[in-house]
Scaffold this motif. Structure first.
Motif, PDB file in Angstrom:
ATOM      1  N   VAL A 157       5.927  34.405  35.453  1.00  0.00           N
ATOM      2  CA  VAL A 157       6.666  35.334  34.585  1.00  0.00           C
ATOM      3  C   VAL A 157       6.807  36.692  35.271  1.00  0.00           C
ATOM      4  N   ASN A 160       9.495  36.261  37.709  1.00  0.00           N
ATOM      5  CA  ASN A 160      10.648  35.470  37.252  1.00  0.00           C
ATOM      6  C   ASN A 160      10.908  34.341  38.243  1.00  0.00           C
ATOM      7  N   THR A 172      12.528  31.087  35.272  1.00  0.00           N
ATOM      8  CA  THR A 172      11.454  31.347  34.310  1.00  0.00           C
ATOM      9  C   THR A 172      11.941  32.176  33.119  1.00  0.00           C
ATOM     10  N   ARG A 173      12.732  33.225  33.398  1.00  0.00           N
ATOM     11  CA  ARG A 173      13.179  34.097  32.297  1.00  0.00           C
ATOM     12  C   ARG A 173      13.879  33.311  31.198  1.00  0.00           C
ATOM     13  N   VAL A 176      11.123  32.187  28.719  1.00  0.00           N
ATOM     14  CA  VAL A 176      10.160  33.108  28.109  1.00  0.00           C
ATOM     15  C   VAL A 176      10.735  33.629  26.792  1.00  0.00           C
ATOM     16  N   THR A 214       9.726  40.297  32.016  1.00  0.00           N
ATOM     17  CA  THR A 214       9.790  39.158  32.931  1.00  0.00           C
ATOM     18  C   THR A 214      10.407  39.622  34.250  1.00  0.00           C
ATOM     19  N   ILE A 226       1.790  34.371  26.583  1.00  0.00           N
ATOM     20  CA  ILE A 226       3.206  34.098  26.834  1.00  0.00           C
ATOM     21  C   ILE A 226       3.668  32.941  25.945  1.00  0.00           C
TER      22      ILE A 226
END
Lengths: 479, 479
Positions: A157, A160, A172-173, A176, A214, A226
């Motif tokens: 995170v 990213n 990743t973003r 999240v 992030t 998270i």
């Protein structure tokens, strides 16, 4: 103007600082052993400067992080957060006199909500451990950096992180939904835990603070929890398509043509002969590195659509001049090929220090960027192996130097900066998925320009007015 | 502490302000006609307070926006940006003495880059016009708010608009790669144009300012150019599945079960009898509103996979107690059904002022939220019709009041706030896709709590220290 970290510490003294941390934290959590501290002072980035920490906290809970941040704020001790330390940009490297907050022990999966396709985790959960846990519920957490067997969700995170399958499934973003951060400044006294984001599929209630945190590399606060979006696990057997090319640029042209045709494999990876040879010399898998470059595509569309897409990818490889292109649904064979891809980086690291590029260019510019990479290597006499998430335009030229050769190191560092500039010149970015950290601060400044950098500084100053969190990373030194 | 907008204006006087704007802008661009100003002073949100603008700029270029913002900063004239004015939260409503910056004439598509699947547009481009233009290149811009025939990309970005197909394809933020904003503060003098973001598929070079601006409702600056990610147009004929239910809650249970089973239609919409009746009374399409609620799913997976998914959705409807569930691949029939969905809002608006909710709850809570919506309507004697992007948990209860009935208006406003609180109590959010604007500021404060709101204020103050841009929206009044 705010007082920079370290100022108060210099007057208070190291002993006072350690006493204050010891008083605030359980004995077992605080590390002062110099050897252990040295191991916790840097991530995997080659030649990124690392300072000497005052101490490290192996945090067990949000409450411990809060207590530590309170003391650090009082005494202006910089806070540098780390997970598994697999970062490749120096983003987790210590600054002198800092407290390293190691979150790898905060590794519990707090909740898997199969009804709403989400999970709540502590930051120290290892990416592959989360994948395995949610798979038991028929669910999938897609982001798959090559470090997935070791890297933590918190680190993913913070940078990213991308990976192989973000070509189709995002970075990743995109996963999240929410997070808890221990921060200070506008949120309250340093050490305040704030919960951002949501548990719903959509939401626009206020600014996207979750997205802002992030990729912020720990410069706003310490992430302690998270909330992640999950997907249903894909069904069916994916197709693997391999194409061999007798030069790197042709392979790049095949990638560009795949994009132009709207083909969207779940992964489209490139590795060159240097990578294949290094893996073979290490693992003796029987790879014949008879081609200059391999393209490796995974197609996971179900049923007939997958068949057709795999055939179209293979045809595109052939039309772009592949020596050969083959399809496979044999999972063992496919896994072996992707294993070669995953082993490439550690195999090359065995040969000497490796400077890892992470440039990303518009996909039509992949062939040109590969050509410029080869030219840059020749110009500086630097050995460059290339692995790439080619379908994203995200290239990882790996600059390999003989151990202990200072001249080679300087040449590699010069070539590294030049490749950053070449990527920017082609409309690209200096970092696709590894983060800015220390190694790409100059490149980022060249890419973004002074106005954007000033805006970033303003956001950093607003959220962390003491400049306590990971000072010097991303936005650079206080201005 | 900064001086709030309006302070300098009060002393400088309205005439001076108009003179300064007139001197800085072409005659043709500046609007002072009171009737036109009145029409530009509000968006489509019912009963959201709107002030009286000083003037409006019908901007033709970034340079005009820059010139206007410079004058406004000098004289502390608030800047309120608007596109088509289709917003439903009052986010584009004027404040007294402001300059309305109307971007609807900046409606050029600057670039369609089919090789890299992106488009660069001015903010005034209408969503459906962009869709049509990229379709000529075999491309698709997915976000599809119901306002797509009229709403602009700039407004879509300002609110991070959703729509029907975001269930599978994501919301506006997922498609914004970069943008140009005319702002001030850290970027330089007010009126500086700054370019954020990138043209690459991935990128982590610095903080995600593009994501932060998306959904910020014009409170950081004026968006003058937007770079958007595109997809290849989907091939094949989608399947439509319709299910009829004799109560709203059963329809909600079918939605929750679809999620639990990992079914992912491209759209999963709910509309209740009140919506169907209102459309039929208006358009005479021959809809028999014999059910309390319809669920309308569009499945666009290709080939056999699509067949199977459509069958699974239909089976899920039936198992959840549908009166009937039918599948169709007849595009005319399918289009007619989705047309009813799109017509529901304007059909209801014909009956009287409509307060539009935009709550979003975890998908497992959809049945309970629908039950609480019905109970809230009964408790306050408010007529509530519901349309919903049910597959996302994003519900739009529409509170309908007889025109001119003050008591009914007060009851509706009370019920509106209660529904926001119910959504938050169920783990949801007060706004899924319409934005906070004016109508949901109180709800947002309850949802996010004081720490998050303080962090938001800090970001706003850092990026717009004069508080010039859209004051009072999202984060509320200066604190």
């Amino acid at each position: 103007m705010v007082t920079g970290p370290g100022t108060a510490l210099a007057s208070a003294g190291v002993d006072t600082a350690l006493d204050a941390l010891t008083a605030a934290l359980p004995d077992s959590a605080l590390v002062t052993d110099p050897d252990v501290l040295a191991a916790l002072a840097a991530d995997d980035a080659e030649w990124a400067p690392a300072g000497k920490p005052l101490a490290a906290l192996r945090a067990n809970s949000t409450a411990e992080v809060q207590a530590a941040v309170r003391v650090c704020a009082d005494l202006r001790i910089p806070v540098v957060t780390r997970g598994a330390g697999t970062g490749l940009s120096g983003g987790a490297n210590a600054t002198d006199g800092c407290l390293v907050v190691d979150l790898s022990k905060m590794n519990r999966i707090l909740e898997i909500d199969a009804e709403n396709l989400l999970a709540v985790v502590q930051p120290g959960v290892v990416n592959n451990d989360l994948k395995a846990a949610v798979a038991e519920h028929g669910l999938w957490y897609p982001p798959d950096p090559a470090s997935a067997p070791w890297s933590t969700i918190g680190g993913n995170v913070a940078t990213n992180a991308g990976g192989l399958c973000c070509l189709k499934y995002g970075v990743t973003r995109d996963y999240v939904l929410g997070l808890e951060a221990v921060m200070g400044g506008p949120a309250g006294p340093y050490g305040t835990a704030v919960r951002f984001g949501r548990r719903t599929a959509k939401g626009v209630s206020g600014y996207d603070m979750t997205g802002l945190f992030t990729g912020s590399e720990g410069t706003f606060g310490v992430l302690t929890e998270i909330t992640l979006r999950l997907r249903r696990a894909p069904t069916g057997t994916p197709h693997t398509v391999v194409g061999a090319f007798d030069d790197l640029v042709s392979a790049g042209e095949a990638v560009a043509l795949c994009t132009r045709r709207g083909l969207q494999p779940a992964a489209l990876e490139l590795l060159d002969r240097a990578c294949m040879t290094a893996v073979e010399e290490w693992k003796h898998l029987g790879i014949e590195a008879d081609a200059a470059a391999l393209l490796l595509a995974r197609v996971d569309s179900p049923g007939q659509a997958g068949e057709e897409e795999a055939a179209a990818v293979a045809a595109t490889f052939t039309e772009s001049g592949a020596l050969w292109a083959e399809r496979s649904t044999d999972p063992t064979e496919a896994e072996a090929l992707f294993e070669v891809r995953r082993l490439a980086y550690p195999a090359l690291e065995r040969l000497g220090p490796v400077l890892t590029e992470d440039i990303c260019v518009p996909r039509s510019a992949v062939p040109e960027m590969l050509a410029r990479t080869e030219a840059t290597g020749r110009r500086h006499g630097v050995r460059i192996a290339t692995i790439a998430h080619a379908g994203d335009g995200n290239l990882h030229p790996l600059l390999i130097t003989p151990p202990g050769d200072e001249a080679a190191r300087e040449a590699a560092q010069t070539a590294f900066e030049e490749l950053l500039s070449e990527a920017v010149a082609l409309g690209g970015t200096v970092t696709g998925e590894h983060g800015v950290g220390l190694l790409k601060r100059d490149g980022m400044t060249r890419e973004l320009g002074p106005e954007v950098c000033a805006v970033q500084h303003a956001v950093k100053d607003a959220l962390d007015p003491l400049g306590l969190f990971n000072p010097g990373k991303v936005v650079g030194a206080a201005h």
